[in-house]
Design a protein around this motif. Structure first.
Motif, PDB file in Angstrom:
ATOM      1  N   ASP A  66     100.469 -13.238 -61.345  1.00 47.33           N
ATOM      2  CA  ASP A  66     100.728 -14.422 -60.539  1.00 47.33           C
ATOM      3  C   ASP A  66      99.577 -14.643 -59.567  1.00 47.33           C
ATOM      4  O   ASP A  66      99.276 -13.779 -58.755  1.00 47.33           O
ATOM      5  N   ARG A  83     100.082 -14.085 -55.718  1.00 45.34           N
ATOM      6  CA  ARG A  83     100.298 -12.773 -55.077  1.00 45.34           C
ATOM      7  C   ARG A  83      99.339 -12.593 -53.924  1.00 45.34           C
ATOM      8  O   ARG A  83      98.143 -12.853 -54.043  1.00 45.34           O
ATOM      9  N   GLU A 128     104.167  -8.540 -63.843  1.00 44.45           N
ATOM     10  CA  GLU A 128     105.340  -9.031 -63.127  1.00 44.45           C
ATOM     11  C   GLU A 128     106.565  -8.821 -64.008  1.00 44.45           C
ATOM     12  O   GLU A 128     106.580  -9.226 -65.168  1.00 44.45           O
ATOM     13  N   PRO A 162     111.761 -12.088 -63.258  1.00 39.26           N
ATOM     14  CA  PRO A 162     111.988 -12.501 -61.862  1.00 39.26           C
ATOM     15  C   PRO A 162     113.374 -12.109 -61.361  1.00 39.26           C
ATOM     16  O   PRO A 162     113.552 -11.833 -60.170  1.00 39.26           O
ATOM     17  N   THR A 212     113.223  -8.688 -59.946  1.00 42.11           N
ATOM     18  CA  THR A 212     112.571  -8.691 -58.637  1.00 42.11           C
ATOM     19  C   THR A 212     113.555  -9.157 -57.559  1.00 42.11           C
ATOM     20  O   THR A 212     113.642  -8.559 -56.485  1.00 42.11           O
ATOM     21  N   ARG A 221     117.567  -7.955 -53.162  1.00 41.99           N
ATOM     22  CA  ARG A 221     118.937  -7.939 -52.619  1.00 41.99           C
ATOM     23  C   ARG A 221     119.398  -6.514 -52.336  1.00 41.99           C
ATOM     24  O   ARG A 221     120.117  -6.263 -51.367  1.00 41.99           O
ATOM     25  N   TRP A 272     112.312   0.080 -51.963  1.00 45.56           N
ATOM     26  CA  TRP A 272     112.035  -1.236 -52.577  1.00 45.56           C
ATOM     27  C   TRP A 272     110.691  -1.199 -53.304  1.00 45.56           C
ATOM     28  O   TRP A 272     110.564  -1.663 -54.437  1.00 45.56           O
ATOM     29  N   ASP A 297     114.570 -17.544 -73.472  1.00 47.79           N
ATOM     30  CA  ASP A 297     115.430 -16.375 -73.353  1.00 47.79           C
ATOM     31  C   ASP A 297     116.516 -16.473 -74.414  1.00 47.79           C
ATOM     32  O   ASP A 297     117.330 -17.382 -74.395  1.00 47.79           O
ATOM     33  N   GLN A 331     120.843 -16.247 -59.204  1.00 50.43           N
ATOM     34  CA  GLN A 331     120.076 -15.245 -58.455  1.00 50.43           C
ATOM     35  C   GLN A 331     119.395 -15.802 -57.204  1.00 50.43           C
ATOM     36  O   GLN A 331     119.470 -15.170 -56.156  1.00 50.43           O
ATOM     37  N   ARG A 345     122.071 -16.212 -54.536  1.00 46.96           N
ATOM     38  CA  ARG A 345     122.587 -14.932 -54.027  1.00 46.96           C
ATOM     39  C   ARG A 345     121.563 -14.241 -53.143  1.00 46.96           C
ATOM     40  O   ARG A 345     121.909 -13.629 -52.127  1.00 46.96           O
ATOM     41  N   THR A 346     120.282 -14.370 -53.533  1.00 46.17           N
ATOM     42  CA  THR A 346     119.245 -13.717 -52.731  1.00 46.17           C
ATOM     43  C   THR A 346     119.096 -14.407 -51.377  1.00 46.17           C
ATOM     44  O   THR A 346     118.983 -13.742 -50.338  1.00 46.17           O
ATOM     45  N   ARG A 383     111.813 -19.830 -49.579  1.00 44.30           N
ATOM     46  CA  ARG A 383     112.143 -18.659 -50.395  1.00 44.30           C
ATOM     47  C   ARG A 383     113.002 -19.062 -51.597  1.00 44.30           C
ATOM     48  O   ARG A 383     112.776 -18.610 -52.713  1.00 44.30           O
ATOM     49  N   SER A 410     111.986 -18.788 -55.523  1.00 49.06           N
ATOM     50  CA  SER A 410     112.751 -18.033 -56.527  1.00 49.06           C
ATOM     51  C   SER A 410     113.049 -18.909 -57.740  1.00 49.06           C
ATOM     52  O   SER A 410     112.950 -18.456 -58.877  1.00 49.06           O
ATOM     53  N   GLY A 450     109.977 -19.328 -59.682  1.00 48.83           N
ATOM     54  CA  GLY A 450     109.643 -18.058 -60.318  1.00 48.83           C
ATOM     55  C   GLY A 450     110.464 -17.829 -61.578  1.00 48.83           C
ATOM     56  O   GLY A 450     109.943 -17.399 -62.604  1.00 48.83           O
ATOM     57  N   GLY A 464     109.007 -17.634 -65.247  1.00 47.69           N
ATOM     58  CA  GLY A 464     109.097 -16.349 -65.926  1.00 47.69           C
ATOM     59  C   GLY A 464     108.405 -15.216 -65.178  1.00 47.69           C
ATOM     60  O   GLY A 464     108.424 -14.085 -65.617  1.00 47.69           O
ATOM     61  N   HIS A 465     107.780 -15.516 -64.050  1.00 48.53           N
ATOM     62  CA  HIS A 465     107.230 -14.428 -63.218  1.00 48.53           C
ATOM     63  C   HIS A 465     107.279 -14.832 -61.759  1.00 48.53           C
ATOM     64  O   HIS A 465     107.100 -15.995 -61.404  1.00 48.53           O
ATOM     65  N   LEU A 466     107.560 -13.835 -60.933  1.00 47.56           N
ATOM     66  CA  LEU A 466     107.766 -14.090 -59.504  1.00 47.56           C
ATOM     67  C   LEU A 466     107.096 -12.966 -58.714  1.00 47.56           C
ATOM     68  O   LEU A 466     107.390 -11.795 -58.943  1.00 47.56           O
ATOM     69  N   ALA A 467     106.183 -13.338 -57.823  1.00 44.68           N
ATOM     70  CA  ALA A 467     105.509 -12.312 -57.019  1.00 44.68           C
ATOM     71  C   ALA A 467     106.513 -11.724 -56.029  1.00 44.68           C
ATOM     72  O   ALA A 467     107.290 -12.459 -55.428  1.00 44.68           O
ATOM     73  N   PRO A 468     106.538 -10.381 -55.881  1.00 43.04           N
ATOM     74  CA  PRO A 468     107.479  -9.776 -54.936  1.00 43.04           C
ATOM     75  C   PRO A 468     107.139 -10.179 -53.504  1.00 43.04           C
ATOM     76  O   PRO A 468     105.972 -10.310 -53.150  1.00 43.04           O
ATOM     77  N   ASP A 469     108.181 -10.373 -52.693  1.00 43.94           N
ATOM     78  CA  ASP A 469     107.981 -10.867 -51.330  1.00 43.94           C
ATOM     79  C   ASP A 469     107.684  -9.692 -50.384  1.00 43.94           C
ATOM     80  O   ASP A 469     108.483  -9.357 -49.506  1.00 43.94           O
ATOM     81  N   THR A 470     106.526  -9.075 -50.592  1.00 49.19           N
ATOM     82  CA  THR A 470     106.156  -7.865 -49.839  1.00 49.19           C
ATOM     83  C   THR A 470     106.174  -8.103 -48.336  1.00 49.19           C
ATOM     84  O   THR A 470     106.682  -7.277 -47.575  1.00 49.19           O
TER      85      THR A 470
END
Lengths: 133, 117
Positions: free
Chosen positions: A12, A15, A28, A31, A34, A39, A93, B2, B23, B26-27, B77, B81, B84, B88-94
């Motif tokens: 991505d 990032r 990645e 999603p 992730t 959560r 995490w 999918d 998702q 919920r997140t 956010r 999501s 993302g 099909g891809h989502l950078a983690p929210d570091t």
């Protein structure tokens, strides 16, 4: 739940450099994994916040219940446990995210036994005070 | 995209985000609950307001700032999501994860300082 992530996609471009440094390599993951990891982190953080709230509450509201050394000891124990758990949940995490990226099995939660042991000690202290009083 | 019928996006009038597991919602809700818990936890310290006024107010202000920061980025956010999952891809929210954990560690440290002072 299905356990097969979709085909690896290009890294991505959004990032951050921070993320690149902490989570190098791999691809990645799905999603949804992730988001599930995020959560789970938040559930751990809320657990640690409950311990922090408990520690603050013991010191703030039990002046007439516990003798001072017990009150302070219990408050510091709960606050320390909350701090360790907060830091531990961020580390967990990161480890889970890293495992997801490289398709490895998920690590065991080391913060689980930490939480259990800490709560057991805190409960034992309260029981001892109640029995001895 | 999918092939799994349990997780494939619903055709037609599916959820807004195309994910039947909801998702993103919920997140976002999990973040919202965390903000509420954070503020409730630090509000406990207001009990010390009469003795340790400025310090307690600073501590409470810190968590209000952290909570406001999380709340202000909720919409972004949620959108991120959804995009993302679509892509099909989502950078983690570091950043969000480490800021939140850091705020909790600082709250605990300030609490210990208050108890021992």
């Amino acid at each position: 739940m299905p356990s097969t992530p979709p085909s690896p996609s290009d890294p991505d471009p959004r990032r951050s450099r921070f993320a690149e440094k902490l989570l190098p390599g791999g691809t990645e993951p799905d999603p949804r994994f992730t988001l599930a990891n995020e959560r789970t982190f938040l559930a751990w953080i809320r657990t640690s916040l409950a311990l922090l709230a408990g520690g603050i509450a013991v010191e703030a509201f039990t002046t007439d219940v516990f003798p001072e050394p017990v009150r302070r000891g219990l408050a510091v124990l709960l606050l320390l446990l909350g701090m360790l758990l907060s830091a531990g949940s961020a580390i967990r995490w990161l480890r889970v995210e890293s495992s997801l990226r490289s398709n490895r099995p998920l690590p065991l939660p080391l913060i689980g036994p930490l939480l259990a042991a800490g709560c057991a000690v805190a409960a034992a202290v309260v029981i001892a005070v109640v029995v001895l009083a | 995209m999918d092939e799994n019928p349990a997780t494939a996006p619903l055709p037609g009038n599916g959820p807004l985000d195309g994910d039947p597991g909801l998702q993103p919602e919920r997140t976002a809700l999990a973040w919202g609950r965390t903000v509420l818990t954070l503020i409730a936890a630090s509000a406990m310290s207001l009990r010390w307001l009469p003795d340790q006024g400025p310090f307690v107010l600073a501590m409470f202000g810190l968590t209000i700032a952290a909570g406001t920061g999380i709340y202000a980025t909720q919409r972004r956010r949620y959108r991120r999501s959804i995009e993302g999952i679509r892509a099909g891809h989502l950078a983690p929210d570091t950043t969000a994860v480490f800021w939140t954990a850091g705020a909790c560690v600082v709250l605990g440290a300030l609490g210990i300082w208050l108890v021992l002072s």
